[in-house]
Design a protein around this motif. Structure first.
Motif, PDB file in Angstrom:
ATOM      1  N   GLU A  41     -10.808   5.795  -2.941  1.00 33.83           N
ATOM      2  CA  GLU A  41     -11.791   4.585  -2.613  1.00 33.83           C
ATOM      3  C   GLU A  41     -10.687   3.768  -3.335  1.00 33.83           C
ATOM      4  OE1 GLU A  41     -15.400   4.388  -3.434  1.00 33.83           O
ATOM      5  OE2 GLU A  41     -16.079   6.158  -3.100  1.00 33.83           O
ATOM      6  N   ALA A  42      -9.168   3.802  -3.595  1.00 32.05           N
ATOM      7  CA  ALA A  42      -8.454   3.466  -4.167  1.00 32.05           C
ATOM      8  C   ALA A  42      -6.646   3.765  -4.367  1.00 32.05           C
ATOM      9  CB  ALA A  42      -8.995   2.253  -5.848  1.00 32.05           C
ATOM     10  N   PRO A  43      -6.288   2.585  -4.260  1.00 30.07           N
ATOM     11  CA  PRO A  43      -4.501   2.623  -4.056  1.00 30.07           C
ATOM     12  C   PRO A  43      -4.474   3.419  -4.668  1.00 30.07           C
ATOM     13  CG  PRO A  43      -4.348   0.889  -3.844  1.00 30.07           C
ATOM     14  CD  PRO A  43      -6.251   0.960  -3.816  1.00 30.07           C
ATOM     15  N   LEU A  44      -3.379   4.285  -4.894  1.00 26.04           N
ATOM     16  CA  LEU A  44      -2.185   5.038  -6.170  1.00 26.04           C
ATOM     17  C   LEU A  44      -1.563   4.014  -6.252  1.00 26.04           C
ATOM     18  CD1 LEU A  44      -2.268   8.633  -5.159  1.00 26.04           C
ATOM     19  CD2 LEU A  44      -3.410   7.702  -7.238  1.00 26.04           C
ATOM     20  N   GLU A  45      -0.508   3.975  -7.763  1.00 26.12           N
ATOM     21  CA  GLU A  45       0.417   3.180  -7.987  1.00 26.12           C
ATOM     22  C   GLU A  45       1.243   4.523  -8.682  1.00 26.12           C
ATOM     23  OE1 GLU A  45      -2.296  -1.039  -9.671  1.00 26.12           O
ATOM     24  OE2 GLU A  45      -0.921   0.439 -10.973  1.00 26.12           O
ATOM     25  N   SER A 105       3.310   6.604   5.183  1.00 24.75           N
ATOM     26  CA  SER A 105       3.408   4.971   5.385  1.00 24.75           C
ATOM     27  C   SER A 105       2.684   4.447   5.902  1.00 24.75           C
ATOM     28  CB  SER A 105       4.475   5.568   6.047  1.00 24.75           C
ATOM     29  OG  SER A 105       5.876   6.057   5.863  1.00 24.75           O
ATOM     30  N   GLN A 106       1.451   5.665   6.075  1.00 23.63           N
ATOM     31  CA  GLN A 106       0.736   4.836   7.266  1.00 23.63           C
ATOM     32  C   GLN A 106      -0.470   3.678   6.696  1.00 23.63           C
ATOM     33  OE1 GLN A 106      -0.308   7.010  10.154  1.00 23.63           O
ATOM     34  NE2 GLN A 106       1.301   7.037  11.084  1.00 23.63           N
ATOM     35  N   SER A 107      -1.135   4.475   4.815  1.00 24.17           N
ATOM     36  CA  SER A 107      -2.349   5.055   3.956  1.00 24.17           C
ATOM     37  C   SER A 107      -1.751   3.082   3.307  1.00 24.17           C
ATOM     38  CB  SER A 107      -1.982   5.711   3.288  1.00 24.17           C
ATOM     39  OG  SER A 107      -0.928   5.773   2.396  1.00 24.17           O
ATOM     40  N   PHE A 108      -3.078   3.257   3.134  1.00 25.59           N
ATOM     41  CA  PHE A 108      -3.113   1.943   1.960  1.00 25.59           C
ATOM     42  C   PHE A 108      -2.613   2.370   0.586  1.00 25.59           C
ATOM     43  CE2 PHE A 108      -7.167   2.776  -0.217  1.00 25.59           C
ATOM     44  CZ  PHE A 108      -7.196   4.270  -0.781  1.00 25.59           C
ATOM     45  N   HIS A 109      -1.636   3.285   0.369  1.00 25.04           N
ATOM     46  CA  HIS A 109      -1.465   4.271  -0.876  1.00 25.04           C
ATOM     47  C   HIS A 109       0.358   3.185  -0.838  1.00 25.04           C
ATOM     48  CE1 HIS A 109      -4.452   6.681  -2.121  1.00 25.04           C
ATOM     49  NE2 HIS A 109      -4.012   7.666  -0.944  1.00 25.04           N
ATOM     50  N   ALA A 110       0.653   2.771   0.685  1.00 22.16           N
ATOM     51  CA  ALA A 110       2.154   2.330   0.915  1.00 22.16           C
ATOM     52  C   ALA A 110       2.113   1.139  -0.082  1.00 22.16           C
ATOM     53  CB  ALA A 110       2.684   2.356   2.490  1.00 22.16           C
ATOM     54  N   LEU A 111       1.368   0.199   0.007  1.00 19.93           N
ATOM     55  CA  LEU A 111       0.816  -1.017  -0.056  1.00 19.93           C
ATOM     56  C   LEU A 111       1.140  -1.576  -1.542  1.00 19.93           C
ATOM     57  CD1 LEU A 111      -0.473  -2.305   2.926  1.00 19.93           C
ATOM     58  CD2 LEU A 111       1.621  -2.243   2.747  1.00 19.93           C
ATOM     59  N   ALA A 112       0.530  -0.248  -2.025  1.00 22.21           N
ATOM     60  CA  ALA A 112       0.894  -0.281  -3.717  1.00 22.21           C
ATOM     61  C   ALA A 112       1.497   0.272  -4.467  1.00 22.21           C
ATOM     62  CB  ALA A 112      -0.629  -0.037  -3.930  1.00 22.21           C
ATOM     63  N   LEU A 113       2.451   1.434  -4.092  1.00 21.79           N
ATOM     64  CA  LEU A 113       2.751   1.863  -5.058  1.00 21.79           C
ATOM     65  C   LEU A 113       4.009   1.610  -6.026  1.00 21.79           C
ATOM     66  CD1 LEU A 113       3.349   5.213  -2.537  1.00 21.79           C
ATOM     67  CD2 LEU A 113       2.303   5.237  -4.725  1.00 21.79           C
ATOM     68  N   LYS A 114       3.974   1.215  -6.974  1.00 19.41           N
ATOM     69  CA  LYS A 114       5.001   1.116  -8.157  1.00 19.41           C
ATOM     70  C   LYS A 114       6.471   2.425  -8.206  1.00 19.41           C
ATOM     71  CE  LYS A 114       2.087  -2.258  -9.769  1.00 19.41           C
ATOM     72  NZ  LYS A 114       1.206  -2.703 -10.831  1.00 19.41           N
ATOM     73  N   ARG A 115       5.573   3.498  -7.768  1.00 20.72           N
ATOM     74  CA  ARG A 115       6.722   4.526  -9.040  1.00 20.72           C
ATOM     75  C   ARG A 115       6.997   6.017  -7.881  1.00 20.72           C
ATOM     76  NH1 ARG A 115       6.085   8.647 -13.801  1.00 20.72           N
ATOM     77  NH2 ARG A 115       8.326   9.398 -13.849  1.00 20.72           N
ATOM     78  N   LEU A 116       7.155   6.368  -7.341  1.00 13.20           N
ATOM     79  CA  LEU A 116       7.489   7.224  -6.290  1.00 13.20           C
ATOM     80  C   LEU A 116       8.178   8.391  -6.328  1.00 13.20           C
ATOM     81  CD1 LEU A 116       5.990   8.655  -3.476  1.00 13.20           C
ATOM     82  CD2 LEU A 116       7.804   6.911  -2.264  1.00 13.20           C
TER      83      LEU A 116
END
Length: 491
Positions: free
Chosen positions: A309-313, A331-342
């Motif tokens: 329910e909350a984006p991963l960073e 790319s289409q998920s809300f995680h993309a806008l919050a990711l700091k590390r990948l």
């Protein structure tokens, strides 16, 4: 440069016994004694500690100091001093003669990184064992004194104050060797004078029943990370472990690398396991970091992360056999806008995954700080596409490209195109293919086949290029080790 106060403290702790000093000087004396390796002085300071909290990291300073100084004897001395104080309190309950005010001992922040560690440094594993033994010892003393209490304390007031207790905040690392003593300590600590409070829990090569037993024994309030690796759990084992994580309200990091998850060929059992994994992850309301490294997730990433329910960073998916559909989902998920590390290391971006990677990097460009693309079959011909996306990641701080197949010309192009990123501080680049002896199969390159003189010349040239571009602050290295393991909580 050391302050005059610290230099004076170093002179003072060089001699025992210490003179009487104001309470405000205890922290700097503790720091000097720890860094100079004076365990007996540390014991004296703990016995007289005038504050309710003793926090190693706050007093000693940077985490590197734990790694580079002879900490083992010092930490053992501090633990011993706490044990002796609690034993005295048990022998004389209600006695106010002790000046020690300690109620919380915080030894979090020890590192297991062996690079640069002093030979007599203390690892998280050895600290876990030492603290567990201390808890068991104090609990044993408590039981002995309680048995003798009716005789040794006959005639004393029944309203005497209860013996003092100390909470020990620690990061715990357990394996099959240390499981027994840690389990005993956690059981004893529930009602004992010395209580373990876990901040980060790591279990390695431990059986399913052992993991569950320890998770059920931890105080849930302070746990911020659970790290389960090399435990061969599989989806079936995870379905039994993960329900116990929802009792940790502050769990922000879950690391499950090398858990033997393989869902490339779906079966009714694996479909049910994926649903269970997704459901339990969805219950972790504070989760911000997830590591599924070396899992075989092909085409199933959407189903695993769908309940969050909350984006991963922070998301680590190294060697996960991802497909274009997995990249499209991210790319289409809300995680993309919050990711700091990948971390997408170990994927073949030389063919069908390159465009999906480019799209994903564009979607994460506004937040991405750290990117790892190690051993991804990247070559010079892929750089143009990759650089278009990297140049948009304006906040990028570190870039890992070790294990790819770039030439010296390709590395120079990479350098010129990325020095414009203002926050970039570290690039781990691959050893150029030009620096290996000719006529070799690149998939079987060995260390002895490296032309070290050529590599040294290339490294020096890259350094000159950085200076000429005004980016001497930017580290370019072909060594993937020795820069400290990146941690989510330091982002």
């Amino acid at each position: 440069m050391d302050s005059l106060l610290f230099l004076s403290a170093r002179r003072l702790v060089a001699h025992r016994p210490l003179p009487t000093v104001p309470a405000q000087l205890y922290p700097v004396l503790f720091q000097a004694a720890f860094l100079d390796g004076r365990p007996l002085v540390l014991q004296d300071l703990v016995v007289q500690w005038p504050f309710p909290v003793l926090n190693f990291q706050q007093i000693v300073g940077r985490r590197e100091l734990f790694r580079d100084h002879p900490s083992k004897l010092c930490i053992q001395a501090i633990i011993l001093a706490v044990v002796e104080q609690l034993r005295q309190d048990l022998e004389e309950p209600g006695c106010d003669s002790s000046p020690c005010q300690l109620r919380v001992l915080d030894v979090t922040g020890l590192q297991d990184d062996a690079a640069g560690r002093a030979p007599d440094g203390m690892t998280v594993w050895s600290a876990t064992v030492a603290l567990a033994k201390a808890c068991v010892e104090v609990s044993k003393h408590q039981r002995e004194f309680q048995k003798r209490g009716s005789r040794s304390h006959e005639g004393r007031s029944s309203t005497a104050a209860a013996p003092r207790s100390v909470d020990v905040h620690a990061d715990l690392f357990v394996n099959g060797t240390s499981y027994g003593i840690l389990w005993d300590a956690l059981q004893a600590g529930n009602a004992g004078p010395l209580r373990l409070k876990c901040r980060e829990f790591q279990a390695e090569e431990l059986c399913l029943a052992g993991i569950v037993s320890l998770l059920k024994s931890l105080d849930p309030s302070g746990v911020r990370r659970v790290d389960l690796r090399f435990n061969n759990l599989g989806l079936g084992g995870l379905s039994l472990v993960l329900p116990h994580l929802s009792r940790f309200p502050n769990l922000r990091s879950l690391r499950l690398p090398y858990s033997n998850i393989d869902v490339r060929r779906l079966t009714p059992e694996s479909v049910q396991g994926i649903r269970c994994l997704a459901r339990e992850l969805g219950k972790l309301q504070s989760l911000r970091e997830l590591n599924l490294g070396s899992s075989r997730l092909s085409g199933n990433l959407r189903h695993i992360l769908c309940k969050l329910e909350a984006p991963l960073e922070s998301l680590e998916l190294a060697f996960c056999s991802l497909l274009p559909s997995d990249f499209a989902f991210l790319s289409q998920s809300f995680h993309a806008l919050a990711l700091k590390r990948l971390d997408l290391s170990g994927h073949d971006f030389s063919q069908t995954l390159l465009q999906p990677l480019q799209h994903l990097l564009e979607e994460t460009s506004a937040s991405l700080l750290h990117l790892d693309l190690m051993e991804c079959h990247l070559m010079d011909c892929h750089l143009a596409t990759l650089l278009v996306s990297l140049q948009r990641c304006s906040l990028l701080r570190s870039l890992g490209l070790f294990g790819n197949s770039f030439s010296v010309v390709g590395l120079k192009d990479l350098l010129w195109k990325t020095v414009v990123l203002p926050d970039l501080r570290l690039v781990v680049y691959p050893i150029p293919v030009d620096c290996y002896k000719p006529g070799l199969d690149p998939s079987w390159i060995l260390e002895e086949q490296l032309d070290r003189e050529r590599l040294g010349a290339v490294s020096a040239e890259l350094g000159r290029m950085l200076e000429s571009s005004g980016r001497a602050d930017l580290i370019w290295t072909s060594n993937p080790y020795g820069h400290g393991a990146l941690d989510y909580f330091s982002l």
